[in-house]
Design a protein around this motif. Sequence first.
Motif, PDB file in Angstrom:
ATOM      1  N   GLU A  76       0.667  -1.235   0.204  1.00  0.00           N
ATOM      2  CA  GLU A  76       0.002  -0.128   0.054  1.00  0.00           C
ATOM      3  C   GLU A  76       0.814   1.425  -0.021  1.00  0.00           C
ATOM      4  N   GLY A  77       2.132   1.078   0.467  1.00  0.00           N
ATOM      5  CA  GLY A  77       2.963   2.267   0.623  1.00  0.00           C
ATOM      6  C   GLY A  77       2.999   2.963   2.125  1.00  0.00           C
ATOM      7  N   ASN A  78       1.849   2.244   2.829  1.00  0.00           N
ATOM      8  CA  ASN A  78       2.087   2.865   4.332  1.00  0.00           C
ATOM      9  C   ASN A  78       3.425   2.453   4.661  1.00  0.00           C
ATOM     10  N   GLY A  79       3.811   1.417   4.351  1.00  0.00           N
ATOM     11  CA  GLY A  79       5.164   0.963   4.956  1.00  0.00           C
ATOM     12  C   GLY A  79       6.325   1.832   4.716  1.00  0.00           C
ATOM     13  N   ARG A  80       6.264   2.176   3.145  1.00  0.00           N
ATOM     14  CA  ARG A  80       7.200   3.401   2.940  1.00  0.00           C
ATOM     15  C   ARG A  80       7.010   4.719   3.741  1.00  0.00           C
ATOM     16  N   MET A  81       5.864   5.037   4.001  1.00  0.00           N
ATOM     17  CA  MET A  81       5.503   6.178   4.798  1.00  0.00           C
ATOM     18  C   MET A  81       6.282   5.997   6.166  1.00  0.00           C
ATOM     19  N   CYS A  82       6.296   4.927   6.773  1.00  0.00           N
ATOM     20  CA  CYS A  82       6.379   4.803   8.161  1.00  0.00           C
ATOM     21  C   CYS A  82       8.248   4.632   8.183  1.00  0.00           C
ATOM     22  N   LEU A  83       8.517   4.059   7.267  1.00  0.00           N
ATOM     23  CA  LEU A  83       9.958   3.818   7.117  1.00  0.00           C
ATOM     24  C   LEU A  83      10.749   5.029   6.884  1.00  0.00           C
ATOM     25  N   THR A  84      10.162   5.908   6.156  1.00  0.00           N
ATOM     26  CA  THR A  84      10.822   7.231   5.712  1.00  0.00           C
ATOM     27  C   THR A  84      10.554   8.365   6.287  1.00  0.00           C
ATOM     28  N   LEU A  85       9.237   8.724   6.740  1.00  0.00           N
ATOM     29  CA  LEU A  85       8.918  10.135   7.344  1.00  0.00           C
ATOM     30  C   LEU A  85       9.087  10.391   8.536  1.00  0.00           C
ATOM     31  N   PRO A  86       9.197   9.454   9.673  1.00  0.00           N
ATOM     32  CA  PRO A  86       9.388   9.723  10.929  1.00  0.00           C
ATOM     33  C   PRO A  86      11.008   9.946  11.192  1.00  0.00           C
ATOM     34  N   ASP A  87      10.937  10.606  12.367  1.00  0.00           N
ATOM     35  CA  ASP A  87      12.497  10.869  12.734  1.00  0.00           C
ATOM     36  C   ASP A  87      12.901   9.536  13.466  1.00  0.00           C
ATOM     37  N   THR A  88      12.124   8.812  14.069  1.00  0.00           N
ATOM     38  CA  THR A  88      12.521   7.745  14.754  1.00  0.00           C
ATOM     39  C   THR A  88      11.798   6.174  14.228  1.00  0.00           C
ATOM     40  N   LEU A  89      12.570   5.293  13.849  1.00  0.00           N
ATOM     41  CA  LEU A  89      11.938   4.070  13.379  1.00  0.00           C
ATOM     42  C   LEU A  89      12.427   2.781  14.681  1.00  0.00           C
ATOM     43  N   ILE A  90      11.509   2.088  14.730  1.00  0.00           N
ATOM     44  CA  ILE A  90      11.716   1.149  15.874  1.00  0.00           C
ATOM     45  C   ILE A  90      11.460  -0.247  15.081  1.00  0.00           C
ATOM     46  N   THR A  91      12.232  -1.218  14.688  1.00  0.00           N
ATOM     47  CA  THR A  91      11.972  -2.262  14.111  1.00  0.00           C
ATOM     48  C   THR A  91      12.072  -3.682  15.212  1.00  0.00           C
TER      49      THR A  91
END
Lengths: 222, 485, 220
Positions: free
Chosen positions: B232-247
């Motif tokens: 959907e692209g929601n993943g790309r949004m979450c991976l690229t827009l925020p300052d912090t990513l926790i996987t």
Amino acid sequence: MLERLGHTVDFPAGQTCCGQMHWNTGYQAEALPLVPRFVAQFRHAEAVVVPSSSCVAMMRDHYPIMAKEIGDARLIAEVDQLLPRVYEFSEFLTRCLGLTDVGAYYPHRVTYHASCHGLRNLGLADGPLDLLRSVKGINLIEIENMDRCCGFGGTFAVKNADVSSAMLAEKTTAVLNTGAEVCTACDNSCLMGIQGALHRQRTGVRTVHLAEILAGSEEAPR
Amino acid sequence: MSSFNILLDPKTSPTFPIAARAALGDTQLRKNVRHATEVIQNKRARVVGEMPDWQQLRETGKQIRQHTMAHLDFYLEEFERNCTRAGGKVHWARDGEEAKRIATQLVKEHVSPDSPEVIKIKSMTTEEIHLNLALEAAGIRVYETDLAELIIQLGHDQPSHIVVPALHKNRQQIREIFQREMNLPALGEKPQDLADAARRFLREKFLRVDTAVSGANFLIAETGSVTIVESEGNGRMCLTLPDTLITIAGIDKVLPRFVDLEVMLQLLPRSATGERMNPYNSIWTGVRPGDGPRNFHVILMDNARTEVLADAEGRQTLNCIRCGACQNACPVYRQTGGHAYGSVYAGPIGAILTPQLQQLHHAQTLPYASSLCGACYEVCPVKINIPEVLIHLRNKVVKQKGPLNPEAIAMKTMGAIFRSERRFRAAQRLGRIAETPLVRKDGSGEGWIGWLPGLLGGWTQVRDLREMPKETFRDWWEKRSSHGR
Amino acid sequence: MAAEPNNSPARTEILRRIRAANGAPAEGTSASRQWNAIERDYRRSATLSHEQILDLLEDRLRDYDAQVVRAAEHEIAPAISRMLQGRGLSRILLPPGIDPAWLPQGFDFVVDPGTSAADLDPFQGVLTASTCAIALTGSIILQNVPGQGRRAASLIPDYHLCIVRVEDVVETVPEAFARLRNTETVPTTFFAGPSATADIEMTRIKGVHGPRFLDIILVG
């Protein structure tokens, strides 16, 4: 039918069960002694013909590991030598003898259910259908979702009776949709479940094992 | 209509036969599940059929996964080294509790204390540990951004499939949820209307929320990279827009080398959604100035995976790449849907994964939730022999339950019968006598049993049982032989 | 950045459990040897002619409802102009490093200022180059390099016009991975058509969060 093809048939009286029910339900310890028993009963045969695809799958997939678990080197070797001579009934005809026409006559409307273990574990593919297509007088009607499980699954049928019943209902509907008088398969356990439901529903459709169809002849029709 | 608002937790869920009975009574649910699984199965069959090297890919996929598990410590350390070198921070969690603690702590360090919120990519690993509950308990608002997960979250529901977690809902049901939760009384019920509503609802959150939580499809040891596949692209949004990513990733998610992706990225999309490739695959490595989050954390979680690894038969379960093909192919899942499995991992893979990730005594009925038809093994892209693992787990259940229960006693008795020709013949004779009171003649004079007692009663719910023949094959054979052929 | 030593009790314990399960610690040389022994009998090279490969890619992309046109190098600017006019778009984002010769007159092209993602939202579309395309799967690969830019740039605007050079088109997935060798750690995105979902009754819906409209110019 085998005698009609010129073979000598023996039925060792000491044979009982391949152990599939125990093994597949988790009672491995109860299944193990049935391996040496099978070997003792059948070791002298040129070919062992089994009219049940799931029993053959049980032996082929598990007897070697079971023999190893028992840890008897002689048994391991005997299982290794015997298993290549063990055939599911239709497989014996098509692959060992290279036959599809066995001179059978069966003047009925028939549909064929591909039992899971024959289809997937043994890779029977179209063998049984080729045999059926060569039967004189037969009207073979293909069933929808031929390869979908009928819901039997051994003790699954009682442990998960509700789900099994729902699966069986789809299968019997598919059988009835073909308009066949007879449903056949290479596994009596599937047929027992399908037959039980077809009888409960008073459909008049019968189930017969593939061997019963191939045994019919113009001299002795069934 | 049945409701599954309870948490999918094997410790508290009803047993499979009980939950399955409830699901079987929900005709809408069954219709939705049948439709969805049939559509994906057919799509999968089409795109797998066009790959002449599919069996070779499966074999390589299996060997890569086996190899990884045999060298798991080495590859995890290599991943940690390379991810850290690229600016990521790697954390280790022995179990779900520890993973939740670390994740909550990290979120709290990064979010603004006035409006603590995170956006989230669909992740089975976080569903496994019920991460959202932990974050919410810490006062953090969680927005699921995958459309299906959003449907689940807004509907206060639970996922029922690994890849398509809301497949048990149809468009009318989804519309009702969106109308209510997004306050859109005039919303249409065309799938496009519903997807557009989700786009509008989430767009603002993507652009505002500065912390994201994701799972991972693959971790690459050689490069320290992480891969997420999505549509959907929601993943790309979450991976690229925020300052912090926790996987958050299970330790089983690692692959040795970058080039191993060329195998997995062929096997996974065709098996999972019946597409030749997912609309989006993202591969990133640590932190890249000017592109994506400035803070990147990876939590490597064990949560009983090492116990599975220690089981020689069961360890192939860890090879799973979470495609869900086994669920779509399974004739049992087709009838019940996912919730009956009492775990976020449903279907055949759930029937082997859940009992191994949880203590087995919480999931004793799951290894039996299969007719062993083998359809799951046939479609598994990394050739996990699910029926064999089920049988292995059944053996463990039998040992756990011990010898003093009706089933075990019956099995032992039958074992004794099968070990002796004399007892076998006697049992056949006795069976004919014992069944007599149950046998009724039908119109054509054949004897049938319409009711069986106790454990066997399940058989006669919808089936009759033919009486035993007056003359067994054995009797006939012996008579025939003694008369000469 | 120097790697901080991580000696958390959790790390020690998990590695201990793995080594106990596997019987011994794994070691690099033998891991490498055994990795090399993995059978790879799947297809790793092209079987079609290059022209067939290009046709296949076009087919796949059209399957995703993308518009595809072919253009020679000197025709890029007019092709872009026609595409954007056809879509009725004028305010277009550019990643840094786009060849100025590509840009037609009469449009509002703005180079990505690298500021917050929200600043990208008002753009009607984005124009990028690409690293590689895979015909068999209809995938195009973008990396954070000049002409392709940061990942958000090709994500936020609703329209994506992508320039693919024919020499960058391969048939199979493994051929694409061979081309990614040595740039593995650059942020990389594969996309196949516009964003999509099938979460509602398995009906494929184009366009959820990523660009909903995609056009391709095949150059060469």
